[in-house]
Design a protein around this motif. Structure first.
Motif, PDB file in Angstrom:
ATOM      1  N   VAL A 135       5.762   3.035   9.148  1.00 26.21           N
ATOM      2  CA  VAL A 135       4.352   3.405   8.981  1.00 26.21           C
ATOM      3  C   VAL A 135       3.707   2.628   7.834  1.00 26.21           C
ATOM      4  CG1 VAL A 135       2.776   5.311   8.435  1.00 26.21           C
ATOM      5  CG2 VAL A 135       4.723   5.694   9.948  1.00 26.21           C
ATOM      6  N   ALA A 136       4.481   2.304   6.807  1.00 21.40           N
ATOM      7  CA  ALA A 136       3.940   1.585   5.653  1.00 21.40           C
ATOM      8  C   ALA A 136       3.396   0.210   6.046  1.00 21.40           C
ATOM      9  CB  ALA A 136       5.018   1.426   4.582  1.00 21.40           C
ATOM     10  N   ARG A 137       3.910  -0.373   7.106  1.00 25.90           N
ATOM     11  CA  ARG A 137       3.450  -1.686   7.545  1.00 25.90           C
ATOM     12  C   ARG A 137       1.967  -1.656   7.920  1.00 25.90           C
ATOM     13  NH1 ARG A 137       5.489  -2.918  12.240  1.00 25.90           N
ATOM     14  NH2 ARG A 137       5.057  -5.142  12.034  1.00 25.90           N
ATOM     15  N   ASP A 138       1.497  -0.533   8.439  1.00 23.59           N
ATOM     16  CA  ASP A 138       0.103  -0.425   8.875  1.00 23.59           C
ATOM     17  C   ASP A 138      -0.783   0.337   7.902  1.00 23.59           C
ATOM     18  OD1 ASP A 138       0.590  -1.782  11.318  1.00 23.59           O
ATOM     19  OD2 ASP A 138       1.379   0.062  12.201  1.00 23.59           O
ATOM     20  N   VAL A 139      -0.212   1.337   7.248  1.00 26.52           N
ATOM     21  CA  VAL A 139      -1.014   2.207   6.377  1.00 26.52           C
ATOM     22  C   VAL A 139      -1.037   1.733   4.932  1.00 26.52           C
ATOM     23  CG1 VAL A 139      -1.326   4.571   5.549  1.00 26.52           C
ATOM     24  CG2 VAL A 139      -0.573   4.166   7.899  1.00 26.52           C
ATOM     25  N   GLY A 140       0.076   1.199   4.466  1.00 26.65           N
ATOM     26  CA  GLY A 140       0.133   0.749   3.081  1.00 26.65           C
ATOM     27  C   GLY A 140       1.477   1.056   2.454  1.00 26.65           C
ATOM     28  N   ALA A 141       1.846   0.268   1.450  1.00 28.04           N
ATOM     29  CA  ALA A 141       3.163   0.407   0.822  1.00 28.04           C
ATOM     30  C   ALA A 141       3.375   1.767   0.173  1.00 28.04           C
ATOM     31  CB  ALA A 141       3.350  -0.704  -0.216  1.00 28.04           C
ATOM     32  N   TRP A 142       2.280   2.455  -0.188  1.00 25.26           N
ATOM     33  CA  TRP A 142       2.425   3.749  -0.858  1.00 25.26           C
ATOM     34  C   TRP A 142       3.154   4.770   0.011  1.00 25.26           C
ATOM     35  CZ3 TRP A 142       0.484   8.336   1.033  1.00 25.26           C
ATOM     36  CH2 TRP A 142      -0.465   8.258   2.052  1.00 25.26           C
ATOM     37  N   VAL A 143       3.132   4.581   1.333  1.00 19.76           N
ATOM     38  CA  VAL A 143       3.805   5.507   2.239  1.00 19.76           C
ATOM     39  C   VAL A 143       5.317   5.485   2.016  1.00 19.76           C
ATOM     40  CG1 VAL A 143       4.212   6.087   4.679  1.00 19.76           C
ATOM     41  CG2 VAL A 143       1.960   5.293   3.934  1.00 19.76           C
ATOM     42  N   LEU A 144       5.836   4.378   1.502  1.00 16.72           N
ATOM     43  CA  LEU A 144       7.265   4.289   1.230  1.00 16.72           C
ATOM     44  C   LEU A 144       7.718   5.381   0.265  1.00 16.72           C
ATOM     45  CD1 LEU A 144       7.717   0.426   0.848  1.00 16.72           C
ATOM     46  CD2 LEU A 144       8.513   1.856   2.734  1.00 16.72           C
ATOM     47  N   ALA A 145       6.813   5.849  -0.578  1.00 19.09           N
ATOM     48  CA  ALA A 145       7.157   6.903  -1.539  1.00 19.09           C
ATOM     49  C   ALA A 145       7.631   8.167  -0.833  1.00 19.09           C
ATOM     50  CB  ALA A 145       5.959   7.221  -2.427  1.00 19.09           C
ATOM     51  N   LEU A 146       7.116   8.417   0.383  1.00 15.13           N
ATOM     52  CA  LEU A 146       7.519   9.597   1.128  1.00 15.13           C
ATOM     53  C   LEU A 146       9.004   9.536   1.478  1.00 15.13           C
ATOM     54  CD1 LEU A 146       4.540   9.983   3.663  1.00 15.13           C
ATOM     55  CD2 LEU A 146       4.775  10.940   1.360  1.00 15.13           C
ATOM     56  N   GLY A 147       9.496   8.343   1.734  1.00 14.56           N
ATOM     57  CA  GLY A 147      10.892   8.188   2.092  1.00 14.56           C
ATOM     58  C   GLY A 147      11.821   7.967   0.911  1.00 14.56           C
TER      59      GLY A 147
END
Length: 237
Positions: A135-147
Motif C-alpha cells: 500500500v505504501a507504493r501508492d499512498v506514501g512511505a508513512w504507511v510502512l509505519a503500520l507494519g
C-alpha cells in the motif's frame, strides 16, 4: 503433529500455492525468504517454550502464515510492474478471516498456550507488514509505519528491562490488529476513493499508537515490580 513436520507441510503448501498463483521468479524468491524466516522463528520459539507438537489452532495459524507468504510473493511481483490485485486481495482476505478461527479453535479444544499466542501475533504482524509495503507504493512511505511498529516495539523491549514483563490480557489488541489488516487489504484493492482510504489509514495509525502507547504506559507505571517471564512481544489478547 510435530512442529518441524508441520513447518515442512506448510512449506509444501506454499509451493502449491505459489504455483496456483502463477508468480514469477521474484515472487518465488520473496515468498521463500519470508517462509524461511517465519519457520526459523517458529522453530526457535517452540524450543524455548518446550513445545514438541502443534495443536489444531497452531495448524490454522501456520496455514495463515503460509497465505501471508503467498501475499508477500504477490507484493514482490507487483514491485516489478505485474498486476496482482485480483489475486492479492482475495488471498489477504482469506488470511485475515482465518485470524478469527485459530483463537476459537484453541479455546474449544483447550489448547490455548503462550506458544500459540506468540505464533498468532507474529502471523498478524507479518501479514500487516507485507500489506503495508504494498500500500505504501501508492499512498506514501508513512504507511510502512503500520507494519514496522510491532517490530520496533520488540526491538526496544529487548533493550529496555522494564518493558520485558508480561502484559495483561487486552482483547482490544486483536481488534486493532484486525482493523489495520482489513484496512490495508481494502486499500490494496484500490476500490475506495483516495480520500476515504487515507482517512481509514490515518485512523489505523491512531489506533496502533493508542494500543502500543497503552502498553508502554502500563509497563512504565509498573516498572518497579519484579521482572517475570520476558515477553518482548504483544501477543496476549
Amino acid at each position: 503433529m510435530e512442529v518441524r513436520r508441520g513447518l515442512l507441510t506448510c512449506a509444501g503448501g506454499l509451493v502449491v500455492l505459489l504455483a496456483v498463483l502463477g508468480v514469477g521468479v521474484v515472487g518465488w524468491a520473496a515468498a521463500g525468504l519470508g517462509a524461511v524466516v517465519l519457520a526459523v522463528a517458529a522453530d526457535r520459539r517452540a524450543s524455548v517454550d518446550d513445545v514438541a507438537r502443534l495443536g489444531p489452532a497452531d495448524a490454522v495459524t501456520l496455514a495463515r502464515a503460509t497465505l501471508a507468504c503467498g501475499v508477500l510473493g504477490l507484493v514482490a511481483e507487483a514491485a516489478t510492474g505485474v498486476g496482482v490485485v485480483e489475486r492479492l486481495v482475495p488471498l489477504a482476505a482469506v488470511a485475515l478471516a482465518l485470524d478469527l478461527v485459530d483463537g476459537k479453535v484453541a479455546r474449544r479444544t483447550g489448547t490455548v498456550s503462550p506458544f500459540g499466542a506468540r505464533l498468532d501475533g507474529e502471523s498478524d504482524a507479518f501479514l500487516i507488514l507485507v500489506l503495508s509495503v504494498h500500500v505504501a507504493r501508492d499512498v506514501g512511505a508513512w504507511v510502512l509505519a503500520l507494519g514496522l511498529v510491532r517490530y520496533a516495539y520488540a526491538g526496544v523491549a529487548a533493550l529496555v528491562p522494564w518493558m520485558q514483563r508480561t502484559l495483561p490480557p487486552r482483547y482490544w489488541r486483536k481488534v486493532v490488529a484486525a482493523y489495520v489488516g482489513i484496512t490495508l487489504a481494502v486499500a490494496a484493492s484500490g476500490v475506495p476513493p483516495a480520500t476515504a482510504t487515507g482517512a481509514a489509514l490515518v485512523l489505523a495509525a491512531a489506533l496502533l499508537a493508542e494500543s502500543f502507547g497503552w502498553d508502554v504506559v502500563w509497563l512504565w507505571r509498573t516498572r518497579r515490580l519484579a521482572v517475570d517471564a520476558p515477553v518482548a512481544s504483544r501477543t496476549q489478547a
